[in-house]
Scaffold this motif. Structure first.
Motif, short mmCIF file in Angstrom:
data_model
loop_
_atom_site.label_atom_id
_atom_site.label_comp_id
_atom_site.label_asym_id
_atom_site.label_seq_id
_atom_site.Cartn_x
_atom_site.Cartn_y
_atom_site.Cartn_z
N ALA A 30 13.85 3.68 -25.91
CA ALA A 30 14.22 4.33 -24.65
C ALA A 30 15.71 4.65 -24.62
CB ALA A 30 13.85 3.44 -23.48
N TRP A 41 15.27 1.41 -18.67
CA TRP A 41 14.46 1.01 -19.82
C TRP A 41 15.28 0.78 -21.08
CZ3 TRP A 41 10.20 0.10 -17.34
CH2 TRP A 41 9.86 0.88 -16.24
N TYR A 97 13.80 -1.65 -24.04
CA TYR A 97 12.65 -0.95 -24.61
C TYR A 97 13.05 -0.17 -25.87
CZ TYR A 97 9.74 -2.19 -20.66
OH TYR A 97 8.99 -2.89 -19.74
N TYR A 107 11.16 7.15 -20.45
CA TYR A 107 11.91 6.49 -21.53
C TYR A 107 12.96 7.40 -22.17
CZ TYR A 107 8.22 2.92 -21.34
OH TYR A 107 7.34 1.94 -20.94
#
Length: 281
Positions: free
Chosen positions: A110, A115, A119, A192
């Motif tokens: 991401a 995020w 992520y 993302y």
């Protein structure tokens, strides 16, 4: 450097060992858990590795306990790695919906808040976790294959396309083939990666093939009674992209099968055998 590996559990399984392990991930900035099956052949030396990427809502555990892969892996002498599908923890951003946030990392890194802090699942699966398992287990990292289901099928195909030569075997069960063209993928990729849809193409199997990325061959199984077949999976787009690119695609439509792990377990033998034939050649 990733933190020290901690054993959560180890159980005898088809003559080998099914383990669950956790470590402090530098990539995801939280503890990450994974499952790893070592077949009995690993007692005598390094064995090939088959990565299994799971779908939306799953953890490392779903395929580990439902897919029925260990018996076939033991027969062929393959290790299995079951990564988690996202970072976890109270400090990790989440969303109330099942298709975004924890359990729905989509195997991308991401770039957008909130995020981006955790992520980074592409780097975790393609770089960090391979280094971790290679350092602790008797695995032949020159012989890797990858497969997955649904969102994990998307991950398997895109990671293989984005890392040419890494995976000798590539297959998928009911993959999301063109996330940039379906609601699941559009929601996740926008969250993302941001609103620039050109950035999504680097994480979309059909778009990657259209843009020149290639694989030697692909195996895909898809159930005809899959409730997401038309709205979210669209295997016909993958078939057309492979046809135009000259990529050999074995796409089998399985009459009457849905999107569940009953479908995955039914055809797991074929996918493990496909991987074994290419990893042991």
């Amino acid at each position: 450097m990733a933190g020290k590996l901690q054993k959560v559990s180890e159980s005898a399984c088809f003559g080998g060992v099914q383990g669950v392990y956790t470590f402090a991930s530098d990539t995801c900035a939280c503890d990450m858990t994974f499952g790893l099956y070592l077949p009995p052949q690993a007692k005598d030396g390094s064995v090939p590795v088959l990565w299994y990427l799971s779908g939306l809502t799953c953890t490392h555990e779903n395929a580990m306990v439902k897919a029925g892969a260990q018996g076939w892996a033991a027969r062929h002498g393959l290790a299995l790695v079951f990564p988690d599908t996202s970072p976890r923890g109270q400090e990790v951003a989440d969303d109330a919906a099942y298709d975004l946030g924890q359990g729905a990392g989509f195997y991308v890194d991401a770039t957008q808040d909130p995020w981006a802090a955790h992520y980074r699942m592409e780097t975790h699966v393609a770089r960090e976790l391979p280094d971790v398992v290679a350092a602790h287990f008797p695995l032949d990292m020159d012989r890797q294959g990858i497969t997955g289901h649904s969102m994990g099928g998307h991950g398997a195909l895109t990671l293989a396309l984005r890392n040419p030569g890494r995976y000798r075997s590539v297959s998928a069960f009911a993959p999301i083939t063109a996330p940039g063209r379906v609601a699941w993928g559009q929601k996740a990729l926008r969250a993302y990666l941001g609103g620039d849809e050109t950035a999504w193409r680097a994480h979309d199997t059909v778009a990657l093939i259209e843009d020149g990325h290639r694989l030697d061959e692909i195996l895909v199984d898809q159930g005809t009674a899959d409730q997401f077949l038309d709205s979210g999976l669209k295997p016909e787009l993958l078939a057309e992209a492979c046809r135009k690119a000259g990529i050999p695609l074995t796409l089998t439509l399985r009459e009457g099968y849905d999107h569940s792990y009953f479908f995955v377990a039914t055809f797991m033998e074929a996918h493990v055998a496909w991987a074994a034939g290419r990893l042991k050649a």
